[in-house]
Design a protein around this motif. Structure first.
Motif, mmCIF file in Angstrom:
data_model
loop_
_atom_site.group_PDB
_atom_site.id
_atom_site.type_symbol
_atom_site.label_atom_id
_atom_site.label_comp_id
_atom_site.label_asym_id
_atom_site.label_seq_id
_atom_site.Cartn_x
_atom_site.Cartn_y
_atom_site.Cartn_z
ATOM 1 N N ARG A 1 0.877 -1.267 -0.032
ATOM 2 C CA ARG A 1 -0.042 -0.075 0.013
ATOM 3 C C ARG A 1 0.879 1.177 -0.018
ATOM 4 O O ARG A 1 1.880 1.340 0.946
ATOM 5 N N ILE A 2 0.862 1.981 -1.024
ATOM 6 C CA ILE A 2 1.671 3.198 -1.147
ATOM 7 C C ILE A 2 0.859 4.415 -1.093
ATOM 8 O O ILE A 2 0.067 4.819 -2.092
ATOM 9 N N VAL A 3 1.096 5.147 -0.265
ATOM 10 C CA VAL A 3 0.627 6.671 -0.165
ATOM 11 C C VAL A 3 1.435 7.836 -0.354
ATOM 12 O O VAL A 3 2.416 7.920 0.117
ATOM 13 N N VAL A 4 1.244 8.506 -1.478
ATOM 14 C CA VAL A 4 2.167 9.553 -2.061
ATOM 15 C C VAL A 4 1.527 10.939 -1.434
ATOM 16 O O VAL A 4 0.340 11.317 -1.746
ATOM 17 N N VAL A 5 2.142 11.682 -0.664
ATOM 18 C CA VAL A 5 1.789 13.026 -0.308
ATOM 19 C C VAL A 5 2.641 14.210 -1.011
ATOM 20 O O VAL A 5 3.848 14.002 -0.892
ATOM 21 N N ASP A 6 1.945 14.996 -1.488
ATOM 22 C CA ASP A 6 2.930 15.939 -2.486
ATOM 23 C C ASP A 6 1.635 17.276 -2.606
ATOM 24 O O ASP A 6 0.622 17.088 -2.572
ATOM 25 N N ARG A 7 2.225 18.253 -2.779
ATOM 26 C CA ARG A 7 1.430 19.488 -2.751
ATOM 27 C C ARG A 7 0.487 19.572 -4.029
ATOM 28 O O ARG A 7 -0.507 20.234 -4.126
ATOM 29 N N GLN A 8 1.240 18.995 -4.908
ATOM 30 C CA GLN A 8 0.394 18.816 -6.452
ATOM 31 C C GLN A 8 -0.095 17.472 -6.744
ATOM 32 O O GLN A 8 0.146 16.889 -7.819
ATOM 33 N N ALA A 9 -0.417 16.727 -5.742
ATOM 34 C CA ALA A 9 -0.663 15.217 -5.830
ATOM 35 C C ALA A 9 -1.783 14.871 -6.859
ATOM 36 O O ALA A 9 -1.431 13.951 -7.570
ATOM 37 N N ALA A 10 -2.716 15.480 -7.189
ATOM 38 C CA ALA A 10 -3.922 15.516 -8.268
ATOM 39 C C ALA A 10 -3.112 15.493 -9.388
ATOM 40 O O ALA A 10 -3.317 14.641 -10.312
ATOM 41 N N ARG A 11 -2.451 16.647 -9.730
ATOM 42 C CA ARG A 11 -1.592 16.712 -11.271
ATOM 43 C C ARG A 11 -0.588 15.675 -11.122
ATOM 44 O O ARG A 11 -0.401 15.011 -12.199
ATOM 45 N N GLN A 12 0.129 15.307 -10.220
ATOM 46 C CA GLN A 12 1.132 14.244 -10.441
ATOM 47 C C GLN A 12 0.641 12.875 -10.549
ATOM 48 O O GLN A 12 1.116 12.208 -11.078
ATOM 49 N N GLY A 13 -0.407 12.657 -9.763
ATOM 50 C CA GLY A 13 -1.120 11.432 -10.000
ATOM 51 C C GLY A 13 -1.703 11.128 -11.187
ATOM 52 O O GLY A 13 -1.393 10.160 -11.840
ATOM 53 N N ARG A 14 -2.229 12.308 -11.941
ATOM 54 C CA ARG A 14 -2.839 12.001 -13.073
ATOM 55 C C ARG A 14 -1.711 11.943 -14.376
ATOM 56 O O ARG A 14 -1.747 10.942 -15.200
ATOM 57 N N ALA A 15 -0.558 12.617 -14.154
ATOM 58 C CA ALA A 15 0.562 12.660 -14.980
ATOM 59 C C ALA A 15 1.119 11.143 -14.794
ATOM 60 O O ALA A 15 1.578 10.550 -15.849
ATOM 61 N N PHE A 16 1.281 10.613 -13.594
ATOM 62 C CA PHE A 16 1.769 9.383 -13.470
ATOM 63 C C PHE A 16 0.925 8.418 -14.128
ATOM 64 O O PHE A 16 1.497 7.203 -14.800
ATOM 65 N N ARG A 17 -0.293 8.245 -14.005
ATOM 66 C CA ARG A 17 -1.308 7.234 -14.680
ATOM 67 C C ARG A 17 -1.192 7.381 -16.133
ATOM 68 O O ARG A 17 -1.323 6.376 -16.932
ATOM 69 N N GLU A 18 -0.855 8.559 -16.584
ATOM 70 C CA GLU A 18 -0.868 8.791 -18.165
ATOM 71 C C GLU A 18 0.403 8.243 -18.503
ATOM 72 O O GLU A 18 0.370 7.407 -19.595
ATOM 73 N N ARG A 19 1.399 8.310 -17.606
ATOM 74 C CA ARG A 19 2.864 7.617 -18.187
ATOM 75 C C ARG A 19 2.763 6.337 -17.951
ATOM 76 O O ARG A 19 3.496 5.137 -18.610
ATOM 77 N N HIS A 20 2.278 5.692 -17.102
ATOM 78 C CA HIS A 20 2.534 4.359 -16.462
ATOM 79 C C HIS A 20 1.112 3.442 -16.578
ATOM 80 O O HIS A 20 1.214 2.312 -16.348
ATOM 81 N N GLY A 21 -0.084 3.997 -16.854
ATOM 82 C CA GLY A 21 -1.319 3.331 -16.712
ATOM 83 C C GLY A 21 -1.697 2.787 -15.435
ATOM 84 O O GLY A 21 -1.377 3.204 -14.317
ATOM 85 N N ARG A 22 -2.452 1.747 -15.465
ATOM 86 C CA ARG A 22 -2.810 1.228 -14.083
ATOM 87 C C ARG A 22 -2.634 -0.697 -13.936
ATOM 88 O O ARG A 22 -3.405 -1.206 -13.727
ATOM 89 N N PRO A 23 -1.417 -0.939 -14.383
ATOM 90 C CA PRO A 23 -1.357 -2.384 -14.178
ATOM 91 C C PRO A 23 -1.431 -2.609 -12.877
ATOM 92 O O PRO A 23 -1.179 -1.842 -11.844
ATOM 93 N N ALA A 24 -1.547 -3.987 -12.603
ATOM 94 C CA ALA A 24 -1.705 -4.517 -11.066
ATOM 95 C C ALA A 24 -0.692 -4.149 -10.117
ATOM 96 O O ALA A 24 -1.194 -3.599 -9.030
ATOM 97 N N PRO A 25 0.669 -4.029 -10.359
ATOM 98 C CA PRO A 25 1.350 -3.430 -9.084
ATOM 99 C C PRO A 25 1.269 -1.908 -8.863
ATOM 100 O O PRO A 25 1.538 -1.522 -7.938
#
Length: 183
Positions: free
Chosen positions: A109-133
């Protein structure tokens, strides 16, 4: 690095394969070298990994401070990691943990805390998708002023409350010290 690995290999032939991590900052050169050497045996018993400086830094951290020192993985305790800051180093850490910190068939279980978490999360999902891990990574907004003890208490009472290890990645500089704190 390959010459050192070859010299070590010459001294003992019954060793485990040696991992050689080559850090290349230029993403185009990294992709080209990875394409050329991917899947090839560069030297017998040597595994070559092409990585960004942030990825190499994370590999070094986790080799120097293995998770089992902070989390009782031998008894099946799942990894519940908090990552403060999500620049290049925080992202490399999240990817490495998501892929390698599976305990008793349970993903971390990984929780990322960042000032711009929403933007960072969207960019991360665009780069890597949502594979199981990667699907278990959660992004939370949070102000990251390390000098504010009240903020640290709020984070531990909130999004990081269930973490059994926290990584502080407040710099994009991959040579910066990453701090792992067992909770």
């Amino acid at each position: 690095a390959l010459a050192v690995a070859e010299a070590a290999r010459d001294r003992s032939t019954d060793m485990e394969p040696i991992d050689v991590v080559c850090a290349l900052a230029d993403p185009d050169l990294r992709a080209l070298v990875d394409q050329v050497y991917s899947g090839q045996d560069v030297l017998p018993g040597v595994a070559l990994h092409i990585a960004s400086p942030a990825e190499a830094s994370v590999r070094e951290l986790l080799a120097r401070e293995p998770l089992h020192r902070s989390v009782d993985v031998e008894r099946g305790e799942p990894v519940r990691a908090g990552i403060l800051g999500f620049g290049a180093t925080g992202e490399a850490l999240a990817l490495q943990l998501a892929r390698a910190a599976i305990v008793a068939d349970r993903p971390p279980r990984i929780v990322v805390v960042d000032r711009q978490a929403a933007r960072q999360g969207r960019a991360f999902r665009e780069r890597h998708g949502r594979p199981a891990p990667l699907e278990t990574i959660v992004f939370q907004e949070g102000d990251l002023d390390p000098g504010d003890e009240g903020e640290i208490d709020r984070l531990l009472a909130g999004p990081l409350g269930e973490s059994n290890i926290v990584f502080v990645c407040l710099s994009d500089d991959p040579t910066s010290v990453l701090t792992a704190v067992a909770l």
